[in-house]
Scaffold this motif. Structure first.
Motif, PDB file in Angstrom:
ATOM      1  N   LEU A   1      -4.704   6.369   4.977  1.00 38.94           N
ATOM      2  CA  LEU A   1      -4.822   4.910   5.034  1.00 38.94           C
ATOM      3  C   LEU A   1      -4.545   4.339   3.651  1.00 38.94           C
ATOM      4  N   HIS A   2      -3.566   3.437   3.574  1.00 41.81           N
ATOM      5  CA  HIS A   2      -3.097   2.870   2.305  1.00 41.81           C
ATOM      6  C   HIS A   2      -3.486   1.394   2.237  1.00 41.81           C
ATOM      7  N   ALA A   3      -4.201   1.009   1.177  1.00 45.60           N
ATOM      8  CA  ALA A   3      -4.675  -0.367   1.018  1.00 45.60           C
ATOM      9  C   ALA A   3      -3.614  -1.224   0.337  1.00 45.60           C
ATOM     10  N   LEU A   4      -3.114  -2.235   1.065  1.00 46.50           N
ATOM     11  CA  LEU A   4      -2.136  -3.176   0.515  1.00 46.50           C
ATOM     12  C   LEU A   4      -2.789  -4.485   0.077  1.00 46.50           C
ATOM     13  N   GLU A   5      -3.757  -4.972   0.847  1.00 40.70           N
ATOM     14  CA  GLU A   5      -4.552  -6.146   0.481  1.00 40.70           C
ATOM     15  C   GLU A   5      -5.990  -5.868   0.877  1.00 40.70           C
TER      16      GLU A   5
ATOM     17  N   ALA B   1     -10.897 -13.965   4.313  1.00 39.11           N
ATOM     18  CA  ALA B   1     -10.237 -13.068   3.358  1.00 39.11           C
ATOM     19  C   ALA B   1      -9.182 -12.239   4.070  1.00 39.11           C
ATOM     20  N   ARG B   2      -8.194 -11.781   3.312  1.00 40.84           N
ATOM     21  CA  ARG B   2      -7.108 -10.980   3.877  1.00 40.84           C
ATOM     22  C   ARG B   2      -7.375  -9.486   3.626  1.00 40.84           C
ATOM     23  N   ARG B   3      -7.100  -8.695   4.641  1.00 41.60           N
ATOM     24  CA  ARG B   3      -7.178  -7.237   4.512  1.00 41.60           C
ATOM     25  C   ARG B   3      -6.000  -6.642   5.275  1.00 41.60           C
ATOM     26  N   VAL B   4      -5.167  -5.881   4.575  1.00 42.63           N
ATOM     27  CA  VAL B   4      -3.990  -5.259   5.192  1.00 42.63           C
ATOM     28  C   VAL B   4      -3.957  -3.790   4.785  1.00 42.63           C
ATOM     29  N   MET B   5      -4.001  -2.909   5.765  1.00 40.64           N
ATOM     30  CA  MET B   5      -3.935  -1.472   5.555  1.00 40.64           C
ATOM     31  C   MET B   5      -2.826  -0.893   6.437  1.00 40.64           C
ATOM     32  N   HIS B   6      -2.128   0.111   5.904  1.00 43.53           N
ATOM     33  CA  HIS B   6      -1.139   0.833   6.694  1.00 43.53           C
ATOM     34  C   HIS B   6      -1.602   2.279   6.844  1.00 43.53           C
ATOM     35  N   ARG B   7      -1.537   2.791   8.078  1.00 43.17           N
ATOM     36  CA  ARG B   7      -2.091   4.112   8.367  1.00 43.17           C
ATOM     37  C   ARG B   7      -1.069   4.999   9.077  1.00 43.17           C
ATOM     38  N   THR B   8      -1.071   6.264   8.682  1.00 46.13           N
ATOM     39  CA  THR B   8      -0.337   7.297   9.411  1.00 46.13           C
ATOM     40  C   THR B   8      -1.335   8.308   9.961  1.00 46.13           C
ATOM     41  N   GLN B   9      -0.910   9.035  10.997  1.00 45.88           N
ATOM     42  CA  GLN B   9      -1.767  10.058  11.592  1.00 45.88           C
ATOM     43  C   GLN B   9      -0.956  11.328  11.818  1.00 45.88           C
ATOM     44  N   ILE B  10      -1.615  12.471  11.612  1.00 45.13           N
ATOM     45  CA  ILE B  10      -0.974  13.776  11.686  1.00 45.13           C
ATOM     46  C   ILE B  10      -1.353  14.439  13.004  1.00 45.13           C
ATOM     47  N   LYS B  11      -0.381  14.973  13.696  1.00 49.47           N
ATOM     48  CA  LYS B  11      -0.638  15.579  14.995  1.00 49.47           C
ATOM     49  C   LYS B  11      -1.632  16.733  14.887  1.00 49.47           C
ATOM     50  N   GLY B  12      -2.453  16.867  15.918  1.00 50.20           N
ATOM     51  CA  GLY B  12      -3.441  17.935  15.942  1.00 50.20           C
ATOM     52  C   GLY B  12      -3.372  18.759  17.206  1.00 50.20           C
ATOM     53  N   ASP B  13      -4.259  19.738  17.280  1.00 46.67           N
ATOM     54  CA  ASP B  13      -4.350  20.620  18.432  1.00 46.67           C
ATOM     55  C   ASP B  13      -5.397  20.110  19.420  1.00 46.67           C
TER      56      ASP B  13
END
Length: 298
Positions: free
Chosen positions: A125-129, A270-282
């Motif tokens: 999770l990457h915090a942009l704002e 207030a503004r909050r913007v996060m970008h998220r990636t997810q890794i495949k699991g079993d």
């Protein structure tokens, strides 16, 4: 390059800050191995002051495994990304339409996408704002939650499976294409063991998903509710957790196999913007501990 890494634990239970690495530059094998080992040990990693675009976030995340496609948004969200893998977590609206999910309210303790047959292994999770206050994200160590269960309860949960409701997200919103249900026994969602064995470390952890509409297979609804309440009260004790106060440029990674997380509410103005990636699991499985699988393989 790996020798420049600085790994500093953030709490006795969970989390470490990793310094000395720029995630925008693909890490060499030695550095990546050190990051991965720290992840397996501390379960949550914090990288400060990172400057990543979405392709960079995808590239770093994909070092840990193939990426999952982003989950379904709620109906009103307008997707502002061009990526199939980057999910926007935000309360910001454009023309009265949200650009991401989960808004500004509290997000309850949960495991990401446990309602799928193959839940994600982990997420970044990457915090942009970020807002000036509130919006902190908490993480809790489900290894410790399992290992500290009373012996009778510990033996009991090792034999049980739980159905994980797919209808709502962690903020309570109905997912696109889903309908609300009042009976967790009939709601859509995957069934997983209540204790799962980590695919890398071999350690066992409680695997609860989220409380709303959970159901322990084979029990009456009343029995299921009572037992789930007891287990959740144990698993969410403060001594197992750590809460992070965000800064712009933070990247947090967590191990979705053995960690639950939550979010505090914050000012809707207030503004909050996060970008998220997810890794495949079993698919989650439970293997009772034996001498053969006690060795940490990280």
């Amino acid at each position: 390059m790996a020798t420049s890494l600085i790994v500093k634990p953030l709490s006795p239970a969970i989390g470490a800050e990793v310094g000395g690495v720029d995630l925008a530059k693909p890490p060499d094998e030695a550095t990546f191995s050190a990051i991965h080992a720290a992840w397996m040990r501390h379960l949550v990693l914090l990288f400060r002051d990172q400057k990543l675009d979405d392709p960079g976030l995808e590239r770093f995340s994909a070092r840990f495994g193939a990426l999952d496609r982003k989950p379904l948004y709620t109906d009103e969200v307008v997707d502002t990304t061009t990526s199939d893998y980057v999910c926007v977590i935000s309360n910001v609206k454009i023309d009265d339409k949200p650009i991401g999910d989960l808004g500004d309210g509290e997000s309850v303790w949960h495991t990401d996408m446990s309602y799928n047959e193959f839940p994600p292994l982990g997420a970044a999770l990457h915090a942009l704002e970020v807002p000036p206050g509130g919006g902190e994200t908490g993480f809790t160590n489900m290894y410790l939650a399992y290992e500290t269960l009373p012996p009778v309860l510990k033996r009991q949960v090792e034999t049980l499976q739980c159905k994980h409701d797919a209808t709502r997200n962690s903020a309570g919103g109905i997912r696109r294409g889903m309908s609300a249900t009042s009976d967790p026994r009939t709601s859509p969602g995957a069934v997983h063991p209540m204790v799962r064995t980590h695919p890398v470390t071999g350690r066992n952890a409680l695997y609860l998903g989220r409380r709303h509409n959970a159901y322990i297979v084979g029990l009456s609804l009343e029995e299921s509710e009572a037992l789930l309440n007891e287990i959740w009260a144990h698993a969410t004790q403060p001594q197992f957790s750590w809460h992070h106060s965000w800064r712009v440029g933070d990247v947090l990674m967590w191990d979705n196999s053995c960690v639950m997380h939550r979010r505090n509410a914050f000012d809707p103005a207030a503004r909050r913007v996060m970008h998220r990636t997810q890794i495949k699991g079993d698919k989650p499985v439970f293997q009772p501990l034996t001498a053969a699988n006690l060795t940490v393989r990280a």
